[in-house]
Design a protein around this motif. Structure first.
Motif, PDB file in Angstrom:
ATOM      1  N   VAL A  83       0.838  -1.200   0.000  1.00 13.02           N
ATOM      2  CA  VAL A  83       0.000   0.000   0.000  1.00 13.02           C
ATOM      3  C   VAL A  83       0.872   1.249   0.000  1.00 13.02           C
ATOM      4  N   VAL A  84       1.908   1.240   0.845  1.00 13.36           N
ATOM      5  CA  VAL A  84       2.826   2.380   0.911  1.00 13.36           C
ATOM      6  C   VAL A  84       3.573   2.528  -0.403  1.00 13.36           C
ATOM      7  N   ARG A  85       4.133   1.433  -0.889  1.00 13.38           N
ATOM      8  CA  ARG A  85       4.922   1.472  -2.121  1.00 13.38           C
ATOM      9  C   ARG A  85       4.062   1.905  -3.302  1.00 13.38           C
ATOM     10  N   GLY A  86       2.809   1.440  -3.336  1.00 13.65           N
ATOM     11  CA  GLY A  86       1.933   1.767  -4.458  1.00 13.65           C
ATOM     12  C   GLY A  86       1.701   3.260  -4.597  1.00 13.65           C
ATOM     13  N   PHE A  87       1.408   3.939  -3.475  1.00  8.98           N
ATOM     14  CA  PHE A  87       1.173   5.379  -3.595  1.00  8.98           C
ATOM     15  C   PHE A  87       2.467   6.145  -3.798  1.00  8.98           C
ATOM     16  N   ARG A  88       3.545   5.730  -3.150  1.00  6.62           N
ATOM     17  CA  ARG A  88       4.815   6.429  -3.347  1.00  6.62           C
ATOM     18  C   ARG A  88       5.246   6.362  -4.813  1.00  6.62           C
ATOM     19  N   GLU A  89       5.038   5.225  -5.437  1.00  2.79           N
ATOM     20  CA  GLU A  89       5.403   5.100  -6.856  1.00  2.79           C
ATOM     21  C   GLU A  89       4.526   5.992  -7.729  1.00  2.79           C
ATOM     22  N   ALA A  90       3.238   6.066  -7.419  1.00  3.91           N
ATOM     23  CA  ALA A  90       2.334   6.926  -8.201  1.00  3.91           C
ATOM     24  C   ALA A  90       2.710   8.395  -8.033  1.00  3.91           C
ATOM     25  N   ALA A  91       3.042   8.806  -6.807  1.00  4.05           N
ATOM     26  CA  ALA A  91       3.435  10.200  -6.566  1.00  4.05           C
ATOM     27  C   ALA A  91       4.739  10.529  -7.281  1.00  4.05           C
ATOM     28  N   ALA A  92       5.697   9.593  -7.255  1.00  3.33           N
ATOM     29  CA  ALA A  92       6.961   9.820  -7.961  1.00  3.33           C
ATOM     30  C   ALA A  92       6.715   9.961  -9.463  1.00  3.33           C
ATOM     31  N   GLU A  93       5.802   9.174  -9.992  1.00  2.00           N
ATOM     32  CA  GLU A  93       5.452   9.284 -11.420  1.00  2.00           C
ATOM     33  C   GLU A  93       4.849  10.647 -11.729  1.00  2.00           C
ATOM     34  N   PHE A  94       4.071  11.182 -10.797  1.00  2.00           N
ATOM     35  CA  PHE A  94       3.476  12.502 -11.019  1.00  2.00           C
ATOM     36  C   PHE A  94       4.574  13.554 -11.185  1.00  2.00           C
ATOM     37  N   PHE A  95       5.546  13.578 -10.286  1.00  2.00           N
ATOM     38  CA  PHE A  95       6.614  14.583 -10.381  1.00  2.00           C
ATOM     39  C   PHE A  95       7.465  14.386 -11.631  1.00  2.00           C
ATOM     40  N   ALA A  96       7.542  13.143 -12.127  1.00  2.18           N
ATOM     41  CA  ALA A  96       8.362  12.850 -13.302  1.00  2.18           C
ATOM     42  C   ALA A  96       7.642  13.142 -14.619  1.00  2.18           C
ATOM     43  N   MET A  97       6.364  13.511 -14.570  1.00  2.00           N
ATOM     44  CA  MET A  97       5.621  13.787 -15.800  1.00  2.00           C
ATOM     45  C   MET A  97       6.213  14.996 -16.528  1.00  2.00           C
ATOM     46  N   PRO A  98       5.979  15.109 -17.830  1.00  2.45           N
ATOM     47  CA  PRO A  98       6.437  16.293 -18.567  1.00  2.45           C
ATOM     48  C   PRO A  98       5.850  17.574 -17.989  1.00  2.45           C
ATOM     49  N   ALA A  99       6.577  18.653 -18.160  1.00  4.05           N
ATOM     50  CA  ALA A  99       6.174  19.946 -17.586  1.00  4.05           C
ATOM     51  C   ALA A  99       4.766  20.347 -18.019  1.00  4.05           C
ATOM     52  N   GLU A 100       4.422  20.080 -19.270  1.00  2.00           N
ATOM     53  CA  GLU A 100       3.109  20.506 -19.763  1.00  2.00           C
ATOM     54  C   GLU A 100       1.964  19.750 -19.090  1.00  2.00           C
ATOM     55  N   ASP A 101       2.221  18.511 -18.659  1.00  2.81           N
ATOM     56  CA  ASP A 101       1.182  17.749 -17.969  1.00  2.81           C
ATOM     57  C   ASP A 101       0.975  18.236 -16.532  1.00  2.81           C
ATOM     58  N   LYS A 102       2.004  18.804 -15.943  1.00  3.57           N
ATOM     59  CA  LYS A 102       1.909  19.296 -14.562  1.00  3.57           C
ATOM     60  C   LYS A 102       1.425  20.741 -14.487  1.00  3.57           C
ATOM     61  N   LEU A 103       1.565  21.469 -15.582  1.00  5.77           N
ATOM     62  CA  LEU A 103       1.261  22.899 -15.574  1.00  5.77           C
ATOM     63  C   LEU A 103      -0.140  23.234 -15.063  1.00  5.77           C
ATOM     64  N   PRO A 104      -1.198  22.481 -15.429  1.00  6.31           N
ATOM     65  CA  PRO A 104      -2.546  22.847 -14.961  1.00  6.31           C
ATOM     66  C   PRO A 104      -2.702  22.833 -13.443  1.00  6.31           C
ATOM     67  N   TYR A 105      -1.819  22.141 -12.737  1.00  5.89           N
ATOM     68  CA  TYR A 105      -1.950  22.019 -11.287  1.00  5.89           C
ATOM     69  C   TYR A 105      -1.109  23.047 -10.528  1.00  5.89           C
ATOM     70  N   CYS A 106      -0.287  23.802 -11.250  1.00  2.78           N
ATOM     71  CA  CYS A 106       0.628  24.744 -10.589  1.00  2.78           C
ATOM     72  C   CYS A 106      -0.126  25.936 -10.019  1.00  2.78           C
ATOM     73  N   SER A 107       0.060  26.198  -8.722  1.00  2.00           N
ATOM     74  CA  SER A 107      -0.607  27.337  -8.097  1.00  2.00           C
ATOM     75  C   SER A 107      -0.054  27.563  -6.695  1.00  2.00           C
ATOM     76  N   TYR A 108       0.005  28.840  -6.281  1.00  2.00           N
ATOM     77  CA  TYR A 108       0.319  29.191  -4.895  1.00  2.00           C
ATOM     78  C   TYR A 108      -0.947  29.561  -4.125  1.00  2.00           C
ATOM     79  N   ASP A 109      -2.109  29.378  -4.734  1.00  2.00           N
ATOM     80  CA  ASP A 109      -3.380  29.678  -4.089  1.00  2.00           C
ATOM     81  C   ASP A 109      -3.708  28.570  -3.093  1.00  2.00           C
ATOM     82  N   MET A 110      -3.580  28.876  -1.790  1.00  2.00           N
ATOM     83  CA  MET A 110      -3.746  27.846  -0.762  1.00  2.00           C
ATOM     84  C   MET A 110      -5.198  27.378  -0.612  1.00  2.00           C
TER      85      MET A 110
END
Length: 348
Positions: A83-110
């Motif tokens: 369970v731990v490894r499964g989510f850690r791997e998914a989160a690591a994949e998120f950070f490794a995605m291309p910049a354009e795929d992550k761009l919609p989520y970028c924000s400093y709005d808390m």
């Protein structure tokens, strides 16, 4: 927004990440103390009996660790390795995605329910912290929360649902043991004190060319009740103990647990929120997954009557709504002393 995770390799530390000499971290070798180690507590698979001497012993160990350090690690906690490894791997994949795929989520709005950013929301001066992070509400997996989670990678949502439910159960077990160890009713922290949406911070620290000149995360105390952290096998978390910063050494399969400001206030200072920070390393990336247990926004926070004695230990904090504390914490840029001062009672 320029994310550290968008660059495959960092050859040098840009000037905007270089801290003044008096704000740089001590070398990790200075923190390897043979006589000080954060306690490791065995939860016996999370299946402790409802009432027996063994359970009371574990509860007492947690209270001793909390009083001395405000930090401890738990093993044999009942959250499956897969369970731990499964989510850690998914989160690591998120950070490794291309910049354009992550761009919609970028924000400093808390106020956003899922956001990706770099450095920190606090103390945003000219110097930046060496980290990217995602913050979001992870439990319960309601439609209101889940609709903000990313669609890629495909395993992110299912692994998050499984992980956050398991860690939520673990956190409730720990809170019950804390209550019992303090002589409170076992369900003391149930309800509004721990019933807000559980938040998660996933921090990504890329390898840093020169860890001696920058920081991963500022020194701070957590604003909420309890944090359950997975740091895997890469060191970087430091906690203040007296006037020293000590490394919280990774233990395979363990979770790191620390108290937030609300625990300190509710226990009238018996269990203090511990200041902590993150340092970087040059060899490998580090990722920590912090799960934060929150009161409800309208929860009335005050020292428990059982923890107050007018002569021996008078109430140290006034009553307030948790939402008021959240506003004060943001206004104080997470400064421990400044935010607590807003709620302290002065005794002449």
């Amino acid at each position: 927004m320029e994310l550290l995770s968008n660059a495959p390799v960092h050859r040098s530390v840009p000037d905007r990440y270089v801290f003044p000499p008096d704000k740089r971290p001590a070398l990790l070798s200075d923190d390897h103390s043979p006589d000080v180690a954060f306690p490791v507590i065995d939860l016996h698979g999370g299946r402790l009996p409802v009432s027996d001497d063994h359970r009371h012993q574990v509860a007492a160990e947690i209270i001793r660790a909390g009083k001395e350090y405000g930090f401890f690690q738990v093993v044999n906690h009942g959250v499956g390795e897969g369970v731990v490894r499964g989510f850690r791997e998914a989160a690591a994949e998120f950070f490794a995605m291309p910049a354009e795929d992550k761009l919609p989520y970028c924000s400093y709005d808390m106020s956003k329910r899922f956001r990706l950013a770099t450095s920190t929301s606090y103390d945003r001066g000219e110097t930046l912290y060496w980290r990217d992070y995602i913050k979001f509400r992870c439990y319960p997996a309601s439609n209101e929360n889940a609709r903000h989670w990313p669609s890629k990678p495909a395993n992110f949502t299912p692994s998050l649902i499984e992980y956050s439910a398991a860690v939520h159960e673990l956190a409730q077990t720990i809170l019950c043991l804390i209550a019992e160890g303090l002589g409170l009713d076992g369900g003391f922290f149930a309800g509004d004190l721990s019933g807000g949406d559980t938040h998660m911070s996933v921090n990504y620290y890329p390898p840093c060319p020169d860890p001696t000149v920058t920081m991963g995360l500022l020194a701070h105390c957590d604003r909420h009740l309890l944090t359950v952290l997975s740091q895997a096998d890469v060191a970087g978390l430091q906690a203040r103990h007296g006037d020293r910063w000590l490394l919280v050494h990774p233990i395979p399969g363990a979770f790191v647990v620390n108290f937030g400001h609300q625990m300190e206030i509710v226990t009238n200072g018996v269990l203090a929120s511990a200041e902590h920070r993150a340092v970087t390393n040059s060899a490998v990336a580090r990722m920590s997954v912090a799960t934060h247990v929150h009161p409800t926004d309208g929860c009335r926070i005050r020292p428990a009557s059982e923890m107050v004695h007018e002569a021996m230990n008078p109430a140290k904090y006034r009553e307030f709504a948790f939402s008021e504390f959240m506003e004060a914490y943001d206004a104080a840029d997470a400064s421990r002393e400044e935010v607590l001062q807003s709620f302290k009672i002065c005794h002449d």
